[in-house]
Design an enzyme around this catalytic site. Sequence first.
Site, PDB file in Angstrom:
ATOM      1  N   LYS A   1      -6.238  -8.876  -1.266  1.00 20.81           N
ATOM      2  CA  LYS A   1      -7.404  -8.780  -2.149  1.00 20.81           C
ATOM      3  C   LYS A   1      -7.824 -10.164  -2.632  1.00 20.81           C
ATOM      4  O   LYS A   1      -6.988 -11.045  -2.830  1.00 20.81           O
ATOM      5  CB  LYS A   1      -7.081  -7.930  -3.390  1.00 20.81           C
ATOM      6  CG  LYS A   1      -6.744  -6.483  -3.122  1.00 20.81           C
ATOM      7  CD  LYS A   1      -6.411  -5.767  -4.426  1.00 20.81           C
ATOM      8  CE  LYS A   1      -6.085  -4.299  -4.198  1.00 20.81           C
ATOM      9  NZ  LYS A   1      -5.706  -3.613  -5.449  1.00 20.81           N
TER      10      LYS A   1
ATOM     11  N   CYS B   1     -25.197  18.951  23.638  1.00 16.37           N
ATOM     12  CA  CYS B   1     -25.866  20.218  23.916  1.00 16.37           C
ATOM     13  C   CYS B   1     -27.086  20.269  23.011  1.00 16.37           C
ATOM     14  O   CYS B   1     -26.952  20.203  21.775  1.00 16.37           O
ATOM     15  CB  CYS B   1     -24.926  21.392  23.621  1.00 16.37           C
ATOM     16  SG  CYS B   1     -25.748  22.999  23.612  1.00 16.37           S
TER      17      CYS B   1
ATOM     18  N   ARG C   1      -8.099  11.395  -6.753  1.00 13.35           N
ATOM     19  CA  ARG C   1      -9.246  10.629  -6.263  1.00 13.35           C
ATOM     20  C   ARG C   1     -10.354  11.535  -5.766  1.00 13.35           C
ATOM     21  O   ARG C   1     -11.524  11.279  -5.987  1.00 13.35           O
ATOM     22  CB  ARG C   1      -8.809   9.678  -5.141  1.00 13.35           C
ATOM     23  CG  ARG C   1      -9.974   8.873  -4.574  1.00 13.35           C
ATOM     24  CD  ARG C   1      -9.550   7.951  -3.438  1.00 13.35           C
ATOM     25  NE  ARG C   1     -10.692   7.204  -2.949  1.00 13.35           N
ATOM     26  CZ  ARG C   1     -11.526   7.633  -2.001  1.00 13.35           C
ATOM     27  NH1 ARG C   1     -11.313   8.807  -1.428  1.00 13.35           N
ATOM     28  NH2 ARG C   1     -12.559   6.905  -1.620  1.00 13.35           N
TER      29      ARG C   1
ATOM     30  N   LYS D   1       0.875  -1.187   0.000  1.00 11.55           N
ATOM     31  CA  LYS D   1       0.000   0.000   0.000  1.00 11.55           C
ATOM     32  C   LYS D   1       0.910   1.235   0.000  1.00 11.55           C
ATOM     33  O   LYS D   1       1.380   1.687   1.036  1.00 11.55           O
ATOM     34  CB  LYS D   1      -0.920   0.012   1.217  1.00 11.55           C
ATOM     35  CG  LYS D   1      -1.988   1.100   1.162  1.00 11.55           C
ATOM     36  CD  LYS D   1      -2.962   0.957   2.323  1.00 11.55           C
ATOM     37  CE  LYS D   1      -4.122   1.944   2.175  1.00 11.55           C
ATOM     38  NZ  LYS D   1      -3.703   3.345   2.199  1.00 11.55           N
TER      39      LYS D   1
END
Length: 684
Positions: free
Chosen positions: A299, A435, A137, A116
């Site tokens: 993969k 809140c 991307r 990677k």
Amino acid sequence: MTVQERLQHLRRLIQTSQHQYYVEDRSDLSDEEFDAAWDQLLEIERAHPELVTPDSPSQRIGGSPASQFAKVEHPHTLLSLTNVFSADDLMTWRERLVPQLEPDLQESLGWVLEPKIDGLSVALEYRNGVFMQGATRGNGDIGEDVTANLRTVKQIPLRIPAVSSKGMSVPEVLTVRGEVYVRKEDFAAFNTTLAAQEDRVYANPRNFAAGSLRQLDPNESARRPLRLWVFELLDIEGGPDLPTHEARLNFLTQLGFPVACAAIHRFADSEFAALVETADRFLDAKADLPYEVDGVVAKVDGVAAQRALGQTGRDPRWARAYKRAGEQVVTRLLEIETFVGRTGVVTPRARLEPVQVGGVVVEHATLHNFDYVASLDLREGDQVMVMRAGDVIPRVVKALSEHRIGSECPWMPPEHCPSCGTVLVQQEDEVAHRCLNRNCPRQLTRAVEHFVSRGALDIRSFGVRQAELFVAQGFIAAVADVYRLPWSKIAKLKSYGERRIAGLKAGLVSAKSRPPARLLHALGIPFVGLQVAELICDAVRNLLELPHCSADDLELIDGVGPEIAGAVTEYFNDPVRRRELHSLALSGLCMLGPERAAVSEPKEAGIAGKTFVITGKLSGFTRSEATNRLKELGAKVTGSVSGKTDYVLAGKDAGSKLAKAQKIGVSVLDEGAFLKLLGNLESN
């Protein structure tokens, strides 16, 4: 030899030499021979500018500076990856994944392992072998056009095959995905040069790659030592059948692309334990690599199995990024701060003595929630262990209580909102403290920041500083007030002259034309990101009709479940929210989506409004061609099979989607039946 023939010879010679040098780490030409060929090429092109082509090596030099980068819509979503941080998690992922496949796909199941690379992800498009466009991307669907800058990256083929002697046929359309990166030694050398010039240096190689590729002047990108690894084939038309990821990468290698895993590691399913061991060895040795990696990717190898497994949101089910837990360092916790988000959640954050973690200087770290702080017994003044989770998000993981000297005090979480003083509430089944004051200034500021952000309305010249300032000055009391700003009062503020105000006004006007899905996302409704907003706006063409839709109406939209439907109806049940939407409409923001396909003609009546799912490999036409034709006829095309699906078009190797359609009784069409259906519609 004619001028054209001489140019062709020089270009082929230079392209081959560049490919050898930058991809294969060798060269048949000496430096002197290469320089001579290069000079001849430039001389001829200067004399004959009409003969310069986009794929000429001369186009790597750079071009005219851009004023900004145009947006590019990717034809295929560029997916992200889910991370795992242990070998056990990787094994568990595989054990959960395999049973989801049909028996035939389980029998042929294989796995691949690849690095990677830590850089900037890009998509490259080729038409008939010529590099036409490159984009970042971005958010996965829309990126920035950086074609001119990518041309300067020496490893990117401007024409394929890069080495003509291989005799490869060229696909009509080829889209690949890769990572632009920089080698460690090149990064260090360039930073040294910047420091000598008393210029700002880059914190890490990834920031360097991203910043270098996004230079407005391509000539500046050209002088940066950028490189490329390709790791995925996204689309191919007019090319061979490539049934596995391994085959696709081998094909790209043959075409001349620098592939991230030229000697790819492939494992049979029975060898998955060996895959995990190989991944661990790779991570142990990653510091010795000449480039930065932030993990290793496992993969599923088969393309049919990948399609059958599909994706969850924007993450593929068939891939995982395996990373180490991250580098840990010790520093001092100076203060526990609290921040109010746009939904009212109050989150603690650690302010730290600056410390370098994984090449980045860290001064703040997430503490998640009040319970997390209590579970670690964190005290201001503590020595603490800090880690960058997945080498990205810094977080405090441990207090070193043995180093306390007695002056540290337990942290008392606030009972009131640090922005408006409202008593905080911990709702049932929630860890968060909120809140509930809708007029809380900090919530409003965060809501405005989201409203104008890139992923939402993308209002240029309007950012965090403007949101904080205009809310603090009382110019904005609700998000819709972004379009009702008191310009005469703004003109009296320091640094807000005519030019700056004109830029703000222009950004606001430009954002009015954004599609309604962007506006719906900008409102900040829980669970409604841009993808869900697009699904809703496809079904509800006029955004002003949405407040009148019931939760049951919304659940009929494919991809919208009870949680999303409930959040939308709850949001618009508030009369203030409904008035705000009408106020935005009166300000001129786009509320209408594109016209639906006409359904009045008899030939369209048969499938208009029907929902199709396309699965498997089609032989007579591409899936995009089938999708476009169905949409022309008024049908919808979705990615998953459900009770709302009318037809499934099933090609070769259709997997789990076909099985699910058969199980729940959805009509299934093969290619022949589909073409017959279209023919019948067109003949009526």
